[in-house]
Design an enzyme around this catalytic site. Structure first.
Site, PDB file in Angstrom:
ATOM      1  N   GLU A   1       8.157  15.897  17.060  1.00  0.00           N
ATOM      2  CA  GLU A   1       8.632  15.671  15.628  1.00  0.00           C
ATOM      3  C   GLU A   1       7.817  16.711  14.654  1.00  0.00           C
ATOM      4  O   GLU A   1       6.345  16.773  14.705  1.00  0.00           O
ATOM      5  CB  GLU A   1       8.419  14.356  15.237  1.00  0.00           C
ATOM      6  CG  GLU A   1       9.086  14.228  13.780  1.00  0.00           C
ATOM      7  CD  GLU A   1       9.004  12.759  13.186  1.00  0.00           C
ATOM      8  OE1 GLU A   1       9.802  12.299  12.454  1.00  0.00           O
ATOM      9  OE2 GLU A   1       7.815  12.179  13.383  1.00  0.00           O
TER      10      GLU A   1
ATOM     11  N   CYS B   1      12.969  11.115   7.781  1.00  0.00           N
ATOM     12  CA  CYS B   1      13.062  11.065   9.448  1.00  0.00           C
ATOM     13  C   CYS B   1      14.206  10.803   9.789  1.00  0.00           C
ATOM     14  O   CYS B   1      14.326  11.406  11.290  1.00  0.00           O
ATOM     15  CB  CYS B   1      12.451   9.403   9.566  1.00  0.00           C
ATOM     16  SG  CYS B   1      13.196   8.314   8.695  1.00  0.00           S
TER      17      CYS B   1
ATOM     18  N   LYS C   1       0.896  -1.102   0.224  1.00  0.00           N
ATOM     19  CA  LYS C   1      -0.047  -0.033  -0.074  1.00  0.00           C
ATOM     20  C   LYS C   1       0.815   1.246  -0.120  1.00  0.00           C
ATOM     21  O   LYS C   1       1.408   1.444   0.868  1.00  0.00           O
ATOM     22  CB  LYS C   1      -0.907  -0.098   1.397  1.00  0.00           C
ATOM     23  CG  LYS C   1      -2.238   0.865   0.934  1.00  0.00           C
ATOM     24  CD  LYS C   1      -2.442   1.436   2.494  1.00  0.00           C
ATOM     25  CE  LYS C   1      -1.965   2.852   2.747  1.00  0.00           C
ATOM     26  NZ  LYS C   1      -1.975   3.845   1.991  1.00  0.00           N
TER      27      LYS C   1
END
Ligand SMILES: Cc1cc2nc3c(=O)[nH]c(=O)nc-3n(C[C@H](O)[C@H](O)[C@H](O)COP(=O)(O)OP(=O)(O)OC[C@H]3O[C@@H](n4cnc5c(N)ncnc54)[C@H](O)[C@@H]3O)c2cc1C
Length: 1017
Positions: A896, A800, A685
């Site tokens: 974050e 990230c 996906k």
């Protein structure tokens, strides 16, 4: 022997005779410098430590810091210098101020040997002295690496001042030879082009020229008025084409077209130097005005070789020293044969290269006053003197600047003087004979063609299994060695062909905007009545493509298809599965520019970032195939007579792969290939914002021949199909990369056992980070600023691994911040279709709003120290933003952000810095800039992060080289791009057979044997 060779030897011998008549070694300065050079040539380790110490010294302010570093650099010397250094350090400890001063004084003395003066005023003493010796000058301004436009403008202003000063001070100076003086103005300034524009990007020479030309025109105009000469120095290969193009552009302009006092450097160590020189000469002839070429071998040989090797590029320099020497001679001939349009300046200390140029000029009937020899200040003094005595024109390259900015220049000179390959060391230190030194370099080129790394596509396939020797029973005693994997190459955008391919791809991809892509289930295209658009974040009114949206029924069919296909795929020999991955890599390589272009449009990546993502995807295919071959055969657990126990692995079953949009091909491809190569079937996906790239990856797998049902592609909403499949009893494992919020939900949900479930679900879960870079008080700021800016703002901070906290030691804070803010202000923000752009848009409106909110909240907590103002109006552009005064407990420090927002925290000392860095929920990446060996060792041990980077950016992990992944709330401790990663997709199994019959057993048992497959293929 040819006549030319005889003449070269005659002249060379004459130079050596003159040199020997005034015996002065290149290491003539007695004491400290001479010792250092001698030690350095005897001991490579000492040399590395010494030059590193010299490099850091100028930035140390306290005597105690100097002594501390001295101790750290030389504490573990295991050779004859130990007592010397030990005594020195012990003495220094007693009176650090004095010893600090003493060392600094000595190193300054060493630097003064190569730096002609501190400033334009100071340098005049040297220039006057040289003038009395019949030696001219070209002055070069030393400086730190230019990281901002503020610094670039300062450099331009310093060039102007220098010109004025030199012109004023040399009024009335005449040409030393008094002949052909119109070709050789007295005032000669060497300009470092990259110091005039901080954002030079090899992919965009047009942008570099557009910014550099306006800065250079006033300098050239003034030089022309003053009757001075301007030379463009040549730097690394990345800037070569832009520098050449800039030179041609400016000097074709009407204002400068008839001005003959301009020069440029050609580096003979480059393989394409000859072509460049021909092009320059053709251009010069068309222009119709003389110009000068300074021919050198080149100052960045090691750098070019290292950089190219790291990136898998063709190495642009010759690999054998005599090849550079021979090329220098070929280029000397081309220059002298075109003397009617180009004036030659031979920049070398090598008597053979010099004698060759002299002999050739003589052969061609060129008067010695019509060309010149250029040598560096502080080097090869006796050779300069000899050349003057022989009646040649000599000019000295005279760097001007302070010690700190001059350090990298000093270290380059020290390296050159101690280089094993260098002429000066051979002649003056090792006293190699004249005959040897004057040999024709062509005779010394090793017959075997020097190894050049294969072109990108050639390096692709890692066919390790080809070397495995299977014996008759299908077992093998040997496995291939483990660390021979060669990464796929990055595209080198320095080449115009690469730039052109990318432009064409962008045009072609744009032309097919709006295309529709299906779901793929069981090898069949499936369309639903709903299409999801994927937008261009730089221009959200543009739809890159549409994908069919899957609902629960399609998710259910995909699960069934994958389960059915697993029966066969799980028992397919691993070699077939590896080959599938290699075919995928080859298609990725073939389509790399097209895919990069889609990344630019669909997720807003800059060119090089997009290319890096394709390279990483290729690497995952090739690396996992390589690793599977190492692990695919059952391995004997122990050698024990009479029994065979083999451990091997089975695939888990059906893997659900849920991928993020920020590395839209690499991460998706990495998780899918790991699952497939280990024999699992997959439902992938792709992320919604990068759905088109996901669909293209599916297309590529189909072209590569993935069997129906083995890989199924579902587009749609994670909250609907993702959640449904995570809980599905037919799904054995989930590989997820994405947000902490979703990751934790998957982790929890997969932990519940549901009716019909066969296995305990395995979850590979990689989430975010709040990554910090610590800047030590002795850090190299050139490196720190460039790498921090890249780590924080590359791909808009949406990695990230991106740096979102910069922790600076109090002592260094002001210096770091001044340069950092100016560097951030120089970044180019815009649509990444334009190759010069570094910062593009964030991914979508949701991200845009969320980051805006965080920035607004940040303003209430901390100080907004910088926010870019020139950003496009349309599109999801968030300006690079820097907060200062941030405290560890603030949201800016803990949450974050996933955008171009950097929080700066001040730390009292290294203890404090480490505490701050480790004080978050995350442990993904971390960085440290320092030149203290002890602090570096401490950081290696103490920073809490899955990937710790020292003195480099904290982003840009390379498959196999930097296995990537974190722990704490950053992930489950798995490492993508590591061989062991595959174990997550496997269940281990051991098969034991008693092979003893009535006390008889075979003597040897193979270490590895063929797979347990039935029926065998
Ligand atoms: C006045 C002056 C100006 C200069 N300006 C520039 C400039 O703008 N840009 C620039 O890049 N350089 C420049 N240089 C050149 C550079 O700084 C070195 O001084 C020069 O390369 C040393 O060459 P040499 O002929 O004196 O010595 P040599 O000892 O004969 O040659 C050493 C050189 O050979 C090459 N080399 C070393 N090992 C190998 C190998 N294994 N295979 C192939 N080649 C190898 C390297 O280029 C090395 O520097 C300049 C030099 C001078 C003298």
């Amino acid at each position: 022997m040819s006549l030319l060779q005889a003449e070269v030897e005659r002249r060379g011998t004459q130079i050596f005779d003159l040199v020997d008549r005034h015996p002065e070694s290149i290491f003539s300065k007695a004491g400290f410098y001479q010792r250092i050079m001698e030690f350095s040539m005897r001991d490579e380790y000492f040399k590395v430590q010494m030059f590193r110490f010299v490099d850091v010294l100028a930035s140390l302010r306290r005597g105690s810091d100097i002594v501390q570093h001295l101790d750290e650099y030389f504490a573990d010397m295991r050779n004859g210098f130990t007592p010397l250094i030990r005594t020195g350090v012990s003495l220094a400890r007693i009176v650090p101020i004095i010893s600090g001063k003493f060392l600094r004084w000595n190193v300054s003395g060493m630097a003064r040997q190569f730096i002609a003066g501190r400033n334009p005023d100071d340098v005049m003493k040297t220039l006057r002295k040289k003038r009395r010796q019949g030696i001219g000058f070209t002055v070069d301004l030393l400086g730190e690496a230019v990281v901002s436009e503020e610094e670039a403008n300062e450099y331009a202003a310093r060039c102007q001042e220098l010109l004025e000063h030199l012109a004023r001070e040399t009024r009335g100076w005449t040409d030393p030879l008094g002949k052909n003086s119109e070709l050789f103005p007295v005032v000669n300034v060497s300009v470092k082009i990259s110091a005039l524009y901080s954002q030079m990007n090899p992919a965009d020479p047009a942008d570099a020229i557009a910014h550099l030309a306006p800065k250079l025109r006033p300098i050239l105009r003034r030089a022309k008025e003053l009757g001075a000469f301007i030379n463009f120095d040549m730097e690394s290969y990345a800037h070569k084409n832009a520098t050449l193009e800039l030179f041609r552009t400016l000097f074709t302009e009407a204002e400068f077209r008839d001005w003959p006092h301009a020069g440029i450097v050609i580096q003979a160590y480059l393989r394409d130097a000859e072509e460049d020189l021909h092009d320059l000469i053709a251009w010069g002839r068309e222009r119709g005005t003389r110009f000068t070429v300074r021919l050198v071998k080149g100052a960045y040989w090691d750098y070019e070789k290292i950089k190219s090797t790291q990136n898998g590029w063709i190495i642009p320099v010759w690999l054998q020293k005599p090849e550079s020497d021979a090329n220098f001679e070929r280029l000397s001939r081309i220059l002298l044969e075109n003397e009617s349009i180009v004036t030659s300046a031979f920049g070398s200390h090598n008597v053979r290269s010099i004698a060759h140029a002299q002999a050739l000029a003589e052969e061609l009937g060129i008067d010695r006053s019509r060309f010149e020899f250029q040598l560096l200040y502080g080097m090869a003094g006796p050779i300069k003197r000899a050349l003057v005595e022989m009646g040649y024109r000599v000019r000295e390259y005279s760097p001007v600047g302070e010690l700190l900015p001059g350090m990298s220049y000093l270290v380059r000179r020290l390296l050159e003087n101690t280089s094993n390959e260098g002429f000066l060391r051979a002649k003056f230190s090792e006293h190699v004979s004249a005959v040897q030194l004057l040999r024709d370099p062509r005779d010394m080129v090793n017959g075997v063609a020097a190894a050049v790394p294969a072109a990108p596509s050639d390096s692709a396939a890692g066919t390790a299994a080809a070397t495995v020797d299977f014996s008759r029973n299908g077992a093998t005693r040997e496995m291939p060695s483990v660390d021979t994997y060669k990464n796929a190459s990055l595209t080198n955008f320095v080449y115009p062909e690469s730039q052109e391919k990318m432009r064409t791809a962008l045009r072609e991809v744009r032309a097919r905007f709006g295309q529709k892509y299906p779901l793929v289930i069981d090898g069949r295209e499936v369309w639903t009545d709903k299409l999801l658009p994927s937008l261009n974040p730089s221009a959200p009114d543009q739809i890159v493509g549409f994908v069919a949206e899957a609902g629960i029924p399609e998710a259910e069919s995909a699960a069934k298809a994958a389960r059915r296909a697993f029966q066969t795929w799980g028992r397919t020999p691993f070699e077939e599965r590896c080959q599938l991955l290699e075919r995928v890599a080859a298609i990725l390589d073939r389509r790399r520019f097209e895919l990069s272009a889609v990344e630019v449009f669909e997720v807003g990546k800059a060119w090089a970032e997009a290319d890096g993502d394709i390279r990483e995807a290729m690497d995952f295919c090739l690396f996992y195939a390589y690793q599977m071959r190492l692990r695919g055969n059952p391995r004997l657990t122990q050698h024990v007579p009479g029994e065979e126990s083999y451990q091997h692995h089975w695939p888990r079953g059906v893997a659900l792969v849920i991928a993020p949009w920020n590395f839209p091909l690499a991460i998706l491809c990495g998780m899918v290939t790991a699952a497939l190569v280990t024999g699992n079937t997959v439902i992938m996906k792709p992320a919604e914002p990068s759905a088109v790239l996901g669909a293209l990856l599916m297309e590529i797998f189909e072209e590569a021949g993935v069997p129906p049902g083995v890989l199924n592609c579902l587009h749609g909403r994670g909250s609907v199909i993702g959640a449904y499949l995570v809980d599905h009893p037919d799904v054995e494992m989930i590989a997820f990369t994405g947000s902490r919020e979703v990751g934790l939900r998957i982790w929890e949900s997969a932990g519940k056992t549901r009716p019909g479930q066969r296995e305990l679900k395995r979850v590979v879960c990689e989430m975010g980070g709040k990554n910090a870079i610590i800047v030590d008080s002795d850090a190299d700021l050139d490196e720190t600023i460039v790498d921090t800016i890249y780590s924080a703002f590359g791909y808009q901070g949406q990695k990230c691994s991106a740096c979102s906290r910069l922790i600076v030691l109090e002592e260094n804070y002001e210096r770091v911040m001044q340069r950092l803010l100016a560097a951030a202000a120089s970044l180019r923000v815009g649509n990444p279709e334009d190759p010069g752009i570094t910062v593009g848009p964030v991914i979508d409106e949701t991200a845009y709003r969320r980051i805006q909110e965080i920035v607004e909240r940040g303003k209430t907590e901390a100080t907004l120290a910088f926010q870019a103002t020139h950003i496009p109006e349309k599109g999801y552009f968030i300006p690079p933003t820097i907060f200062t005064g941030v405290k560890p407990e603030m949201t800016l420090s803990q949450c974050e952000i996933f955008g171009p927002v950097l929080s700066v925290l001040k730390a009292r000392d290294l203890d404090d810095a480490i505490r701050i860095a480790n004080d978050t929920d995350y442990a993904l990446t971390a960085g440290f800039f320092s030149r203290s060996p002890a602090n570096i060792e401490r950081i290696k041990a103490e920073l809490v992060a899955g990937n710790v980077y020292v003195n480099r950016s904290c982003t840009g992990a390379v498959v196999g080289r930097h296995p990537f992944g974190g722990f704490k709330m950053s992930g489950g401790g798995t490492k993508a791009g590591d061989g062991d990663y595959l174990l997550n997709f496997l269940v281990p199994r051991v098969v034991t057979e008693n092979i003893m019959r009535h006390g008889f057993a075979p003597e040897a048992t193979p270490e590895y044997r063929a797979e347990f497959l039935w029926p065998p293929r």
